[in-house]
Scaffold this motif. Sequence first.
Motif, PDB file in Angstrom:
ATOM      1  N   GLN A  64       0.833  -1.208   0.000  1.00 15.10           N
ATOM      2  CA  GLN A  64       0.000   0.000   0.000  1.00 15.10           C
ATOM      3  C   GLN A  64       0.868   1.258   0.000  1.00 15.10           C
ATOM      4  OE1 GLN A  64      -3.130   0.617  -0.596  1.00 15.10           O
ATOM      5  NE2 GLN A  64      -2.768   2.800  -0.301  1.00 15.10           N
ATOM      6  N   VAL A  65       1.902   1.279   0.803  1.00 13.21           N
ATOM      7  CA  VAL A  65       2.818   2.422   0.801  1.00 13.21           C
ATOM      8  C   VAL A  65       3.467   2.535  -0.575  1.00 13.21           C
ATOM      9  CG1 VAL A  65       4.936   3.383   1.794  1.00 13.21           C
ATOM     10  CG2 VAL A  65       3.196   2.391   3.290  1.00 13.21           C
ATOM     11  N   ALA A  66       3.795   1.416  -1.184  1.00 11.40           N
ATOM     12  CA  ALA A  66       4.371   1.431  -2.530  1.00 11.40           C
ATOM     13  C   ALA A  66       3.400   2.067  -3.533  1.00 11.40           C
ATOM     14  CB  ALA A  66       4.741   0.018  -2.967  1.00 11.40           C
ATOM     15  N   ARG A  67       2.097   1.774  -3.407  1.00  7.83           N
ATOM     16  CA  ARG A  67       1.107   2.394  -4.297  1.00  7.83           C
ATOM     17  C   ARG A  67       1.112   3.911  -4.160  1.00  7.83           C
ATOM     18  NH1 ARG A  67      -0.911  -2.002  -3.078  1.00  7.83           N
ATOM     19  NH2 ARG A  67      -2.911  -2.567  -2.343  1.00  7.83           N
ATOM     20  N   VAL A  68       1.197   4.366  -2.924  1.00  5.75           N
ATOM     21  CA  VAL A  68       1.220   5.811  -2.681  1.00  5.75           C
ATOM     22  C   VAL A  68       2.480   6.425  -3.288  1.00  5.75           C
ATOM     23  CG1 VAL A  68       1.350   7.586  -0.874  1.00  5.75           C
ATOM     24  CG2 VAL A  68      -0.259   5.684  -0.644  1.00  5.75           C
ATOM     25  N   ILE A  69       3.620   5.779  -3.091  1.00  3.96           N
ATOM     26  CA  ILE A  69       4.874   6.280  -3.664  1.00  3.96           C
ATOM     27  C   ILE A  69       4.789   6.297  -5.180  1.00  3.96           C
ATOM     28  CG2 ILE A  69       7.331   5.789  -3.958  1.00  3.96           C
ATOM     29  CD1 ILE A  69       7.240   4.643  -1.039  1.00  3.96           C
ATOM     30  N   ALA A  70       4.326   5.201  -5.765  1.00  2.00           N
ATOM     31  CA  ALA A  70       4.250   5.091  -7.226  1.00  2.00           C
ATOM     32  C   ALA A  70       3.279   6.101  -7.835  1.00  2.00           C
ATOM     33  CB  ALA A  70       3.846   3.668  -7.620  1.00  2.00           C
ATOM     34  N   SER A  71       2.322   6.580  -7.053  1.00  2.00           N
ATOM     35  CA  SER A  71       1.350   7.545  -7.565  1.00  2.00           C
ATOM     36  C   SER A  71       1.971   8.907  -7.843  1.00  2.00           C
ATOM     37  CB  SER A  71       0.197   7.713  -6.568  1.00  2.00           C
ATOM     38  OG  SER A  71       0.590   8.552  -5.481  1.00  2.00           O
ATOM     39  N   GLY A  72       3.160   9.142  -7.318  1.00  2.00           N
ATOM     40  CA  GLY A  72       3.804  10.442  -7.475  1.00  2.00           C
ATOM     41  C   GLY A  72       3.409  11.441  -6.405  1.00  2.00           C
ATOM     42  N   ALA A  73       2.701  10.994  -5.384  1.00  4.90           N
ATOM     43  CA  ALA A  73       2.210  11.885  -4.331  1.00  4.90           C
ATOM     44  C   ALA A  73       3.319  12.396  -3.408  1.00  4.90           C
ATOM     45  CB  ALA A  73       1.152  11.170  -3.495  1.00  4.90           C
ATOM     46  N   LEU A  74       4.495  11.784  -3.469  1.00  3.32           N
ATOM     47  CA  LEU A  74       5.589  12.123  -2.545  1.00  3.32           C
ATOM     48  C   LEU A  74       6.817  12.632  -3.307  1.00  3.32           C
ATOM     49  CD1 LEU A  74       4.925   8.934  -0.561  1.00  3.32           C
ATOM     50  CD2 LEU A  74       5.074  11.162   0.566  1.00  3.32           C
ATOM     51  N   PRO A  75       6.730  13.785  -3.947  1.00  2.00           N
ATOM     52  CA  PRO A  75       7.836  14.246  -4.784  1.00  2.00           C
ATOM     53  C   PRO A  75       9.113  14.587  -4.019  1.00  2.00           C
ATOM     54  CG  PRO A  75       6.231  16.000  -4.521  1.00  2.00           C
ATOM     55  CD  PRO A  75       5.631  14.740  -3.923  1.00  2.00           C
ATOM     56  N   ARG A  76       9.019  14.819  -2.718  1.00  2.00           N
ATOM     57  CA  ARG A  76      10.194  15.219  -1.935  1.00  2.00           C
ATOM     58  C   ARG A  76      10.717  14.096  -1.043  1.00  2.00           C
ATOM     59  NH1 ARG A  76       9.132  20.100   1.412  1.00  2.00           N
ATOM     60  NH2 ARG A  76      11.385  20.212   1.403  1.00  2.00           N
ATOM     61  N   LEU A  77      10.179  12.893  -1.163  1.00  2.00           N
ATOM     62  CA  LEU A  77      10.568  11.789  -0.283  1.00  2.00           C
ATOM     63  C   LEU A  77      12.060  11.485  -0.403  1.00  2.00           C
ATOM     64  CD1 LEU A  77       9.522   9.649   1.725  1.00  2.00           C
ATOM     65  CD2 LEU A  77       9.267   8.112  -0.227  1.00  2.00           C
ATOM     66  N   GLU A  78      12.733  11.500   0.747  1.00  2.00           N
ATOM     67  CA  GLU A  78      14.167  11.212   0.805  1.00  2.00           C
ATOM     68  C   GLU A  78      14.474   9.979   1.647  1.00  2.00           C
ATOM     69  OE1 GLU A  78      15.877  14.720   2.465  1.00  2.00           O
ATOM     70  OE2 GLU A  78      15.346  15.970   0.738  1.00  2.00           O
ATOM     71  N   ALA A  79      13.603   9.655   2.603  1.00  2.00           N
ATOM     72  CA  ALA A  79      13.877   8.547   3.522  1.00  2.00           C
ATOM     73  C   ALA A  79      12.585   7.802   3.845  1.00  2.00           C
ATOM     74  CB  ALA A  79      14.512   9.059   4.809  1.00  2.00           C
ATOM     75  N   LEU A  80      12.702   6.484   3.903  1.00  2.00           N
ATOM     76  CA  LEU A  80      11.573   5.616   4.204  1.00  2.00           C
ATOM     77  C   LEU A  80      12.045   4.541   5.174  1.00  2.00           C
ATOM     78  CD1 LEU A  80       8.668   4.601   3.536  1.00  2.00           C
ATOM     79  CD2 LEU A  80       9.700   3.299   1.662  1.00  2.00           C
ATOM     80  N   SER A  81      11.350   4.373   6.291  1.00  2.00           N
ATOM     81  CA  SER A  81      11.750   3.382   7.287  1.00  2.00           C
ATOM     82  C   SER A  81      10.623   2.395   7.575  1.00  2.00           C
ATOM     83  CB  SER A  81      12.149   4.078   8.593  1.00  2.00           C
ATOM     84  OG  SER A  81      12.405   3.117   9.593  1.00  2.00           O
ATOM     85  N   PHE A  82      10.979   1.119   7.519  1.00  2.00           N
ATOM     86  CA  PHE A  82      10.074   0.021   7.878  1.00  2.00           C
ATOM     87  C   PHE A  82      10.717  -0.877   8.925  1.00  2.00           C
ATOM     88  CE2 PHE A  82       7.500   1.131   4.303  1.00  2.00           C
ATOM     89  CZ  PHE A  82       6.272   0.518   4.513  1.00  2.00           C
ATOM     90  N   LEU A  83      11.602  -0.340   9.734  1.00  2.00           N
ATOM     91  CA  LEU A  83      12.299  -1.132  10.752  1.00  2.00           C
ATOM     92  C   LEU A  83      11.315  -1.841  11.676  1.00  2.00           C
ATOM     93  CD1 LEU A  83      15.112   1.358  11.797  1.00  2.00           C
ATOM     94  CD2 LEU A  83      15.366  -0.727  10.449  1.00  2.00           C
ATOM     95  N   LEU A  84      11.682  -3.024  12.102  1.00  2.00           N
ATOM     96  CA  LEU A  84      10.928  -3.803  13.085  1.00  2.00           C
ATOM     97  C   LEU A  84       9.496  -4.095  12.641  1.00  2.00           C
ATOM     98  CD1 LEU A  84      12.220  -1.974  16.279  1.00  2.00           C
ATOM     99  CD2 LEU A  84      13.096  -4.097  15.279  1.00  2.00           C
ATOM    100  N   ASN A  85       9.340  -4.488  11.406  1.00  2.00           N
ATOM    101  CA  ASN A  85       8.062  -4.938  10.859  1.00  2.00           C
ATOM    102  C   ASN A  85       8.254  -6.332  10.288  1.00  2.00           C
ATOM    103  OD1 ASN A  85       5.890  -2.795  11.014  1.00  2.00           O
ATOM    104  ND2 ASN A  85       7.566  -1.581  10.188  1.00  2.00           N
ATOM    105  N   ASP A  86       7.213  -6.875   9.702  1.00  2.00           N
ATOM    106  CA  ASP A  86       7.266  -8.224   9.139  1.00  2.00           C
ATOM    107  C   ASP A  86       7.129  -8.209   7.622  1.00  2.00           C
ATOM    108  OD1 ASP A  86       7.503  -9.528  11.655  1.00  2.00           O
ATOM    109  OD2 ASP A  86       5.374  -9.162  11.999  1.00  2.00           O
ATOM    110  N   VAL A  87       7.803  -7.281   6.986  1.00  2.00           N
ATOM    111  CA  VAL A  87       7.745  -7.167   5.531  1.00  2.00           C
ATOM    112  C   VAL A  87       8.638  -8.244   4.927  1.00  2.00           C
ATOM    113  CG1 VAL A  87       8.208  -5.676   3.555  1.00  2.00           C
ATOM    114  CG2 VAL A  87       7.272  -4.699   5.667  1.00  2.00           C
ATOM    115  N   GLY A  88       8.056  -9.012   4.019  1.00  2.00           N
ATOM    116  CA  GLY A  88       8.800 -10.076   3.350  1.00  2.00           C
ATOM    117  C   GLY A  88       9.235  -9.665   1.962  1.00  2.00           C
ATOM    118  N   ASP A  89       9.572 -10.653   1.166  1.00  2.00           N
ATOM    119  CA  ASP A  89      10.074 -10.407  -0.190  1.00  2.00           C
ATOM    120  C   ASP A  89       9.079  -9.661  -1.071  1.00  2.00           C
ATOM    121  OD1 ASP A  89      12.406 -11.671   0.540  1.00  2.00           O
ATOM    122  OD2 ASP A  89      11.939 -13.550  -0.495  1.00  2.00           O
TER     123      ASP A  89
END
Length: 100
Positions: A64-89
């Motif tokens: 879902q976060v990837a969808r938001v990023i891919a939409s172009g809604a975050l033109p100034r995004l420099e850093a993204l953190s998903f530490l201590l989650n269960d995100v897989g491949d």
Amino acid sequence: GGDRWPPLLPSQFTERLDARAFTEGKDDKALVSRLYAGAFREEMRRATRLGYGGLGWGDAEAAQVARVIASGALPRLEALSFLLNDVGDDGARALAAALG
């Protein structure tokens, strides 16, 4: 997923809102949808960092976060953190593709 939802695109928010019942009818839904869309655009346009550490999120939330990023809604995004989650491949692939 955890107790906090990942950001929704305005179109996704409207879809979820349409499934809800308001006491004053559909006019309130249109207003709430417009307010969300305006706030979403403003906040995402300004965001340079997104921190989602320790939320118990998995692949679905990362996608879902990837969808938001891919939409172009975050033109100034420099850093993204998903530490201590269960995100897989799958979630990591979705984020990598969105980030280019």
